[in-house]
Design an enzyme around this catalytic site. Sequence first.
Site, PDB file in Angstrom:
ATOM      1  N   LYS A   1      -1.348  20.830 143.531  1.00 18.42           N
ATOM      2  CA  LYS A   1      -1.710  21.567 142.320  1.00 18.42           C
ATOM      3  C   LYS A   1      -3.156  22.059 142.382  1.00 18.42           C
ATOM      4  O   LYS A   1      -3.491  23.115 141.841  1.00 18.42           O
ATOM      5  CB  LYS A   1      -1.467  20.699 141.083  1.00 18.42           C
ATOM      6  CG  LYS A   1       0.003  20.446 140.792  1.00 18.42           C
ATOM      7  CD  LYS A   1       0.784  21.754 140.650  1.00 18.42           C
ATOM      8  CE  LYS A   1       2.227  21.539 140.279  1.00 18.42           C
ATOM      9  NZ  LYS A   1       2.975  22.806 140.121  1.00 18.42           N
TER      10      LYS A   1
ATOM     11  N   TYR B   1       1.078  15.461 144.674  1.00 16.76           N
ATOM     12  CA  TYR B   1       1.083  16.329 143.494  1.00 16.76           C
ATOM     13  C   TYR B   1      -0.332  16.819 143.151  1.00 16.76           C
ATOM     14  O   TYR B   1      -0.544  18.037 143.000  1.00 16.76           O
ATOM     15  CB  TYR B   1       1.718  15.596 142.308  1.00 16.76           C
ATOM     16  CG  TYR B   1       2.041  16.491 141.140  1.00 16.76           C
ATOM     17  CD1 TYR B   1       3.136  17.345 141.166  1.00 16.76           C
ATOM     18  CD2 TYR B   1       1.261  16.472 139.988  1.00 16.76           C
ATOM     19  CE1 TYR B   1       3.446  18.160 140.097  1.00 16.76           C
ATOM     20  CE2 TYR B   1       1.558  17.272 138.911  1.00 16.76           C
ATOM     21  CZ  TYR B   1       2.655  18.120 138.964  1.00 16.76           C
ATOM     22  OH  TYR B   1       2.951  18.936 137.896  1.00 16.76           O
TER      23      TYR B   1
END
Length: 279
Positions: free
Chosen positions: A194, A190
Amino acid sequence: MNQLISNPSLAVPQLFSLAGKTAIVTGATGLIGQKDCEALAAAGANVVVADVLELQAKGLANQLGEKHIGLKLDVTNPNSLEKAKATILEKYGSIDVLVNNAAINDMFENPLMAKELSAFENYPLESFRKSLEVNVLGVFLCSQIFGSVMAEAGAGSIINIASTYGMVGPDQQIYRDENGEQSFFKSPSYPTTKGAVLNFTRFLAAYWGHKGVRVNTLSPGGVENGQNEFFIKNYINKTPLGRMAQPNDYQGALVFLASDASAYMTGANLVVDGGWTSI
């Protein structure tokens, strides 16, 4: 000269209006995606509720009103995106706003295995690849296929949803309970994906600026959603505003980025995190 001064007839509310605009939200049936759709609809946009969950997407569109539509959309599949583009242009004639909201945030089916599998040393390669597919490739493909329509028209706003974890490394201590036991780790996929979204935003803003397409990132903080009490307490202790976000806390920022209120803003990262990344 400031536009508001030189043109007194231009009221501030008009700057935030999306009347006559068509806005696509990917991953639209998720916790924040639903609120994104509600905000864009309230601002006057024709909202395309796009998600792999077709029934939920159509249901949400019906709740928003008859001018909105729900579509099944796989952000990793170019054929799915091209089909959606044709449907949207046939119905509305334009694509004006794209919210790249679809993303994977690791969930482990067996809680007893969460700590072991989320540790970097053991993190599954397939999980990392899947996150790259959805969180990065999905943003790339949606921007390429839907954004090209904006570039041809000479106007549009792309909003990529990133995260505070795209800017700072996860503090693994907030995932420890009151006894100091690590329940799980924030896994590597993640934050990695991102962070990629942030720089892709800068690339695309520079690439399409002369075409009139604005590309910005909205980086939200953590949303309270039934997490363990120890986690909520740990998170709040690191947040100057003293609370986690509610799902509707990002609606104003989203409409701002989608509308003419941010007409001179591109390549930026709008951080809405209660001050999490300020300390």
